[in-house]
Motif scaffolding. Structure first.
Motif, PDB file in Angstrom:
ATOM      1  N   LYS A  16       0.730  -1.215   0.061  1.00 29.88           N
ATOM      2  CA  LYS A  16      -0.061   0.113   0.156  1.00 29.88           C
ATOM      3  C   LYS A  16       0.818   1.373  -0.031  1.00 29.88           C
ATOM      4  N   ARG A  17       2.095   1.142   0.622  1.00 32.76           N
ATOM      5  CA  ARG A  17       2.803   2.384   0.726  1.00 32.76           C
ATOM      6  C   ARG A  17       3.902   2.330  -0.366  1.00 32.76           C
ATOM      7  N   SER A  18       4.007   1.428  -1.241  1.00 36.53           N
ATOM      8  CA  SER A  18       4.806   1.185  -2.311  1.00 36.53           C
ATOM      9  C   SER A  18       6.246   1.073  -1.910  1.00 36.53           C
ATOM     10  N   LEU A  19       6.488   0.048  -0.856  1.00 36.05           N
ATOM     11  CA  LEU A  19       7.720  -0.258  -0.464  1.00 36.05           C
ATOM     12  C   LEU A  19       8.421  -1.452  -0.911  1.00 36.05           C
ATOM     13  N   PHE A  66      -6.488  -8.817   7.753  1.00 30.91           N
ATOM     14  CA  PHE A  66      -5.422  -8.047   7.243  1.00 30.91           C
ATOM     15  C   PHE A  66      -4.582  -8.512   5.784  1.00 30.91           C
ATOM     16  N   MET A  67      -4.486  -9.637   6.070  1.00 36.88           N
ATOM     17  CA  MET A  67      -3.655 -10.412   4.714  1.00 36.88           C
ATOM     18  C   MET A  67      -4.734 -10.218   3.444  1.00 36.88           C
ATOM     19  N   ALA A  68      -5.811 -10.132   3.759  1.00 35.73           N
ATOM     20  CA  ALA A  68      -6.714 -10.053   2.468  1.00 35.73           C
ATOM     21  C   ALA A  68      -7.129  -8.739   2.206  1.00 35.73           C
ATOM     22  N   SER A  69      -6.445  -7.862   2.986  1.00 36.93           N
ATOM     23  CA  SER A  69      -7.002  -6.347   2.798  1.00 36.93           C
ATOM     24  C   SER A  69      -6.458  -5.690   1.735  1.00 36.93           C
ATOM     25  N   GLY A  70      -5.476  -6.180   0.833  1.00 38.20           N
ATOM     26  CA  GLY A  70      -4.794  -5.679  -0.280  1.00 38.20           C
ATOM     27  C   GLY A  70      -3.880  -6.407  -0.980  1.00 38.20           C
ATOM     28  N   PRO A  71      -3.175  -6.258  -2.122  1.00 39.85           N
ATOM     29  CA  PRO A  71      -2.166  -7.097  -2.534  1.00 39.85           C
ATOM     30  C   PRO A  71      -1.197  -7.241  -1.614  1.00 39.85           C
ATOM     31  N   ILE A  72      -0.509  -8.491  -2.094  1.00 41.15           N
ATOM     32  CA  ILE A  72       0.879  -8.967  -1.340  1.00 41.15           C
ATOM     33  C   ILE A  72       1.791  -9.295  -2.399  1.00 41.15           C
ATOM     34  N   VAL A  73       2.859  -9.400  -2.122  1.00 40.12           N
ATOM     35  CA  VAL A  73       4.199  -9.947  -3.159  1.00 40.12           C
ATOM     36  C   VAL A  73       4.802 -11.216  -2.329  1.00 40.12           C
ATOM     37  N   VAL A  74       4.519 -12.190  -3.204  1.00 37.17           N
ATOM     38  CA  VAL A  74       4.843 -13.251  -2.726  1.00 37.17           C
ATOM     39  C   VAL A  74       6.204 -13.913  -3.335  1.00 37.17           C
ATOM     40  N   GLN A  75       7.204 -14.384  -2.597  1.00 37.97           N
ATOM     41  CA  GLN A  75       8.371 -14.496  -3.455  1.00 37.97           C
ATOM     42  C   GLN A  75       9.148 -15.834  -2.823  1.00 37.97           C
ATOM     43  N   VAL A  76      10.006 -16.246  -3.865  1.00 36.57           N
ATOM     44  CA  VAL A  76      11.012 -17.296  -3.158  1.00 36.57           C
ATOM     45  C   VAL A  76      12.485 -16.683  -3.293  1.00 36.57           C
ATOM     46  N   LEU A  77      13.135 -16.909  -2.204  1.00 39.75           N
ATOM     47  CA  LEU A  77      14.501 -16.173  -2.138  1.00 39.75           C
ATOM     48  C   LEU A  77      15.535 -17.562  -2.185  1.00 39.75           C
TER      49      LEU A  77
END
Ligand code: CMP
Length: 140
Positions: A16-19, A66-77
Motif C-alpha cells: 500500500k505504501r509502495s515499499l 489484514f492479509m486479505a485487505s490488499g495486494p501482497i507480493v509472494v517470493q521465493v528467496l
C-alpha cells in the motif's frame, strides 16, 4: 552452509505504501536472490489456510482479515543459509523489538502490520513455497 530456499511475503501494509522496491533492495543487499515473485490478492479463506498454524491464537481472525485487505507480493528467496538470513534482515515480529537496519524496524507499523513474512524452517519453507508457486515458476 548450504544454499537454501525460503518463502517471503511483502504484506498489504507495505504494498500500500509502495515499499516493494525498498524491501527487495534490502533482501538483495543481504545476499538473497529473488528467484520467483508475483503480486496477488488473497481471499480471507486463502489467508486462513496459509496461517492455519495460528488458528487458535486470538489474533488469527484479524491476521487473515489484514492479509486479505490488499495486494501482497509472494517470493521465493535463494542464498546461503537463506532461512536464517531472511529472518535476520526482517527483524523481530514486533517492530518495537526489531534491530536497527532491519525491514521491520524501518517499515513495519505494528506487530500485526509488520510488512513482511518469512518461513521459520526448512519444512515450513517447502510447504509455503508449494502453496503459492508451481515447480514451473521456480527457474532459479
Ligand atoms: P508472521 O511472521 O507473518 O507470522 C504470523 C503473524 O501473526 C505475524 O507475522 C504477525 O503479523 C501476526 N501476529 C503475531 N502476533 C500478533 C499479535 N499479537 N497481534 C496481531 N498479529 C500478530
Amino acid at each position: 552452509m548450504a544454499i537454501q530456499r525460503t518463502f517471503s511475503i511483502i504484506k498489504p501494509d507495505a504494498t500500500k505504501r509502495s515499499l516493494t522496491g525498498a524491501i527487495n533492495a534490502k533482501l538483495e543487499a543481504a545476499g538473497l536472490r529473488i528467484i520467483a515473485q508475483k503480486r496477488i490478492h488473497l481471499t480471507k479463506a486463502q489467508a486462513g489456510v496459509f496461517y492455519e498454524v495460528h488458528k487458535e491464537r486470538p489474533f488469527y481472525d484479524e491476521l487473515c482479515e489484514f492479509m486479505a485487505s490488499g495486494p501482497i507480493v509472494v517470493q521465493v528467496l535463494e542464498g546461503e543459509d537463506a532461512i536464517a538470513k531472511n529472518r535476520e534482515v526482517m527483524g523481530a515480529t514486533n517492530p518495537e523489538e526489531a534491530a536497527e537496519g532491519t525491514i521491520r524496524k524501518e517499515f513495519a507499523l505494528s506487530i500485526g502490520e509488520n510488512s513482511v513474512h518469512g518461513s521459520d524452517g526448512e519444512d515450513t519453507a517447502k510447504v509455503e513455497i508449494a502453496y503459492f508457486f508451481s515447480g514451473l515458476e521456480l527457474v532459479g
